[in-house]
Write an enzyme that holds these catalytic residues in place. Structure first.
Site, PDB file in Angstrom:
ATOM      1  NE  ARG A 192       2.054 -41.794  -8.851  1.00 16.70           N
ATOM      2  CZ  ARG A 192       2.565 -41.147  -8.037  1.00 16.70           C
ATOM      3  NH1 ARG A 192       2.338 -41.250  -6.739  1.00 16.70           N
ATOM      4  NH2 ARG A 192       3.603 -40.284  -8.228  1.00 16.70           N
ATOM      5  CE  LYS A 218       5.254 -44.453 -10.123  1.00 19.71           C
ATOM      6  NZ  LYS A 218       5.247 -43.808 -11.413  1.00 19.71           N
ATOM      7  CG  HIS A 291      -3.763 -39.912 -14.838  1.00 26.35           C
ATOM      8  ND1 HIS A 291      -2.730 -40.340 -13.729  1.00 26.35           N
ATOM      9  CD2 HIS A 291      -2.884 -38.889 -15.768  1.00 26.35           C
ATOM     10  CE1 HIS A 291      -1.797 -39.899 -14.079  1.00 26.35           C
ATOM     11  NE2 HIS A 291      -1.708 -39.118 -15.016  1.00 26.35           N
ATOM     12  NE  ARG A 294      -0.688 -38.144 -10.272  1.00 27.89           N
ATOM     13  CZ  ARG A 294      -0.440 -38.097  -9.091  1.00 27.89           C
ATOM     14  NH1 ARG A 294      -1.188 -38.155  -8.075  1.00 27.89           N
ATOM     15  NH2 ARG A 294       1.374 -37.954  -9.152  1.00 27.89           N
ATOM     16  CG  HIS A 317       5.324 -35.922  -9.244  1.00 31.56           C
ATOM     17  ND1 HIS A 317       5.457 -37.120  -9.797  1.00 31.56           N
ATOM     18  CD2 HIS A 317       3.990 -35.540  -9.501  1.00 31.56           C
ATOM     19  CE1 HIS A 317       4.296 -37.155 -10.726  1.00 31.56           C
ATOM     20  NE2 HIS A 317       3.459 -36.523 -10.540  1.00 31.56           N
ATOM     21  CE1 TYR A 326      -0.201 -36.583 -13.206  1.00 28.29           C
ATOM     22  CE2 TYR A 326       2.150 -36.094 -12.886  1.00 28.29           C
ATOM     23  CZ  TYR A 326       1.175 -36.910 -13.064  1.00 28.29           C
ATOM     24  OH  TYR A 326       1.378 -38.060 -13.024  1.00 28.29           O
TER      25      TYR A 326
END
Length: 353
Positions: A192, A218, A291, A294, A317, A326
């Site tokens: 990210r 995250k 992004h 990504r 993830h 994705y």
């Protein structure tokens, strides 16, 4: 417990109060500074689009619909017009992901507004704009094809090979190594953009002869991702030469520095990508966001039959089901897959007797 009376506050007043509350939550650890920044930015954008002088409780679902659609058409300041030649609308508008995030921010805002006594009913329940309506505004493809990605990576490696000894500009403002490293990390590892700009030099280490990047993602989760050898080479060159030219003693830990010696901001990364893209031959050049790179990482790893759980861990993830968002279709991938069948082996060129 909800207040017994509704406060007739304007949109601007409630947005300011909500922003103060969100910022206060960072001091208690309830929200990370990055998450708070997103909530504050979105609620202030909402106030701008809805009209700050209007009373919040007067807004209905139709009004929020209009705000959502206005946001979808709002130019994305992180991107320059014309950077994506295959866009189907004029100028760089908000991506589908940004629109979904904005909608989530509004939902959180109105939930708080109900509890705070600013509105009688949450208007989000009457919103009719759906993702399919917003998704049509985004570019048809986000992942680069193999040819486009190779062109971008080749330009990044070529830029990095010029190093701090490149021609032009002040010696203490050379960013070739840094720019090449940024594109290589984004395209090869798929972090990210917030993970990239938050990286520190000490987050990179060697284990068993392999360079790793410890990414702080995250939800406080970390992951150790091995770097491909060409990327590790550029990283080592940047740490040995490129970073020292940009270091002004202000950010002793930051990996990526601006020419002023500050930690590189998230909004600066798109400009770096665009500069590298300018070095790609026109036939293989296509505008892309951080992004989008990504997506490119995930798409090509999965198309190469890389283990899905390994791809999940690279991207950071927690659930395999999230990989679907994705994954973009690549031209010719079905034909390539069927030429080497797991049950039949290589089948290309076989003739029937």
């Amino acid at each position: 417990m909800r207040p017994s009376e509704i406060q007739r506050l304007t949109v601007a007043e409630t947005a300011d109060r909500y922003a103060e509350m969100v910022r206060a939550k960072t001091s208690t650890g309830a929200l990370t500074p990055r998450t708070a920044e997103v909530y504050v930015r979105d609620v202030l954008t909402f106030a701008e689009l809805a009209g700050g002088a209007r009373v919040l409780d007067d807004l209905a679902g139709q009004d929020v619909d209009e705000v959502l659609l206005a946001f979808a058409r709002k130019p994305d300041g992180r991107r320059r017009a014309g950077s994506a030649p295959d866009r189907r609308v004029a100028g760089p508008v908000q991506s589908a992901a940004s629109q979904a995030r904005f909608r989530r921010s509004l939902s959180a805002f109105f939930k708080y507004a109900v509890v705070a006594g600013w509105v009688q009913l949450d208007p989000m329940g009457a919103v009719t704009v759906r993702p399919v309506q917003r998704g049509g505004l985004r570019a048809e493809r986000r992942a680069l094809t193999a040819e486009q990605a190779e062109g971008l990576l080749g330009a990044a490696r070529g830029l990095a090979s010029a190093g701090p000894g490149g021609v032009g500009g002040r010696a203490d403002q050379r960013t070739e190594l840094r720019d090449g490293l940024i594109v290589l990390l984004l395209a090869a590892v798929g972090p990210r953009v917030s993970e990239l700009t938050a990286a520190n030099a000490e987050d990179f280490f060697v284990n068993g002869g392999t360079r790793y990047w410890r990414i702080f993602g995250k939800g406080g989760r970390t992951r150790d991702v091995p770097l491909p050898h060409p990327v590790a080479e550029v990283l080592d060159a940047y740490l040995a030469e490129g970073r020292a030219l940009l270091d002004r003693g202000r950010e002793p830990k930051a990996l990526l520095l601006s020419w002023r010696g500050r930690r590189l901001a998230r909004g600066d990364v798109q400009g770096v990508i665009d500069r590298v893209l300018a070095r790609v031959e026109p036939g293989r050049r296509r505008g892309v966001t951080p992004h989008g790179l990504r997506h490119t990482t995930a798409t090509h790893l999965l198309a190469a039959a890389t283990d899905m759980d390994a791809v999940r861990r690279v991207l950071g993830h927690s659930d395999l089901s999230t990989l679907g968002r994705y994954r973009d279709e690549l031209p010719g991938e079905l034909e390539a897959a069927m030429r080497v069948h797991p049950l039949l082996g290589p089948v290309e060129g076989r003739r029937r007797g």
